[in-house]
Write a protein that holds these residues in place. Structure first.
Motif, PDB file in Angstrom:
ATOM      1  N   VAL A  35       1.117  -0.917   0.110  1.00 50.25           N
ATOM      2  CA  VAL A  35      -0.163   0.384   0.043  1.00 50.25           C
ATOM      3  C   VAL A  35       0.529   1.548   0.471  1.00 50.25           C
TER       4      VAL A  35
ATOM      5  N   HIS B 259      -6.522   3.262  -2.523  1.00 51.78           N
ATOM      6  CA  HIS B 259      -6.332   2.191  -2.586  1.00 51.78           C
ATOM      7  C   HIS B 259      -6.679   1.143  -3.366  1.00 51.78           C
TER       8      HIS B 259
ATOM      9  N   CYS C 293      -1.574   4.913  -6.726  1.00 48.78           N
ATOM     10  CA  CYS C 293      -2.538   5.295  -6.132  1.00 48.78           C
ATOM     11  C   CYS C 293      -2.608   6.269  -5.216  1.00 48.78           C
TER      12      CYS C 293
END
Length: 350
Positions: free
Chosen positions: A256, A271, A265
């Protein structure tokens, strides 16, 4: 069970047993070690205070692919001796163990480690294997090693790494990773090598759907027979690719913080991993390059529950999913899963 933002939940995340499927050796070096190496070898780097700006993402920097990759450029100059390579491997494993990682799948790029001094690839691989085995045994940590090569580099280099890895299949190398610039370079020229690698007993993980679209994920599954997908966060852009990944039960190694820092992202909250899980995809949490991102796996687990609003029970499922997707031999994988279930049950009430 405590709410995700409760202090006890935060403490639980620190001590929670963890599984890491996607961590690059070259993006995991300690800043303190880099400073020592720079001094000892008279490397042309700025003062101690300025070194982190060269090799770590800093506040206010552009969150782009180019900026993220630029952090690797100075790191390539640090592999000046076998002793340095051995040291950094041992420290990466020590850091993972300190973060309660029970099983680490560490990928490394032999060409990147060899380049500064022109070391033979076979010797570099053996240095990594021997030091990693020793460190994992000392730390009580389960380990799989994945050799990596890049799609933007010569096919002949990939052929050498594949052959050397196949020679060490079952005796040090557990898998192969195809990484590199997927936005501008196709993976298809490597299909034959990857097929040979699988025939030799190696497992395959392929970076896809990170800087390239969902078509790259479908290609990695259909044409390259990938066991796992590195990142894959753009898979939801194509419903057929999503359906294929769900049908084949492909594991996604999601990172992430890295995805945000590299511009894949726009933010943590944006995300797509929540959407991936909702679509029935087997997504797991990983660090990618923890030193460059200045994180550990606890940080990523904390994002999962505090920002992405997964419950601790859901996070437990993701930890177990990662263990089940490991590149360990079946018996060792089952032993890992059994011990992990017991340990998780002691910490998280479902």
């Amino acid at each position: 069970m405590e709410s995700p933002d409760h202090p006890l939940a935060a403490q639980c995340l620190q001590t929670l047993p963890k599984i890491e499927l996607h961590r690059h050796l070259e993006g995991s070096l300690r800043i303190s070690t880099l400073r020592q190496i720079a001094r000892q070898h008279n490397l042309p780097f700025p003062s101690n205070a300025d070194l982190p700006a060269l090799v770590q993402i800093q506040a206010g920097e552009p969150l782009t692919f180019a900026n993220f990759l630029s952090k690797f450029q100075p790191l390539r100059q640090f592999y000046q001796s076998p002793q340095i390579i051995t040291r950094v491997v041992e420290e990466v494993i020590a850091d993972a163990a300190a973060d309660q990682v029970r099983h680490l799948e560490l990928r490394f790029t032999p060409a990147a480690l060899a380049r500064a001094q022109g070391f033979p690839l076979n010797e570099v691989m053996d240095w990594v294997i021997e030091s990693a085995r020793r460190a994992a045994s000392q730390r009580g940590l389960s380990l799989a090693l994945i050799a990596s090569f890049n799609r933007h580099e010569p096919l002949e280099l990939a052929r050498q790494v594949t052959a050397l890895s196949a020679d060490r299949a079952g005796s040090g190398i557990d898998g192969l990773d195809l990484a590199g610039n997927e936005a501008e370079f196709s993976a298809l020229p490597f299909a034959g090598l990857l097929r040979e690698a699988k025939q030799s007993g190696l497992r395959l993980t392929i970076h896809a759907g990170e800087w390239g679209g969902a078509a790259n994920v479908r290609e990695a599954i259909q044409d390259l027979n990938a066991d796992r997908i590195g990142h894959g966060v753009r898979v939801l852009e194509d419903s057929s690719a999503t359906a294929l990944a769900r049908e084949r039960q492909i594991t996604f190694e999601v990172c992430v913080t890295s995805n945000v820092q590299s511009g894949v992202c726009p933010s943590v909250l944006a995300h797509p991993i929540r959407g991936m899980l909702a679509a029935g995809l087997n997504a797991t949490f990983n660090t990618d390059d923890p030193s460059i991102s200045n994180i550990d796996l606890t940080h990523e687990y904390r994002l999962a529950v505090q920002e992405l609003q997964l419950t601790l029970a859901q996070l437990k499922d993701r930890v177990l999913a990662a263990a089940r997707a490991s590149f360990l031999p079946p018996a060792k994988r089952q032993t890992l899963c059994d011990s992990l279930e017991i340990e998780l049950a002691q910490q998280i009430s479902t």
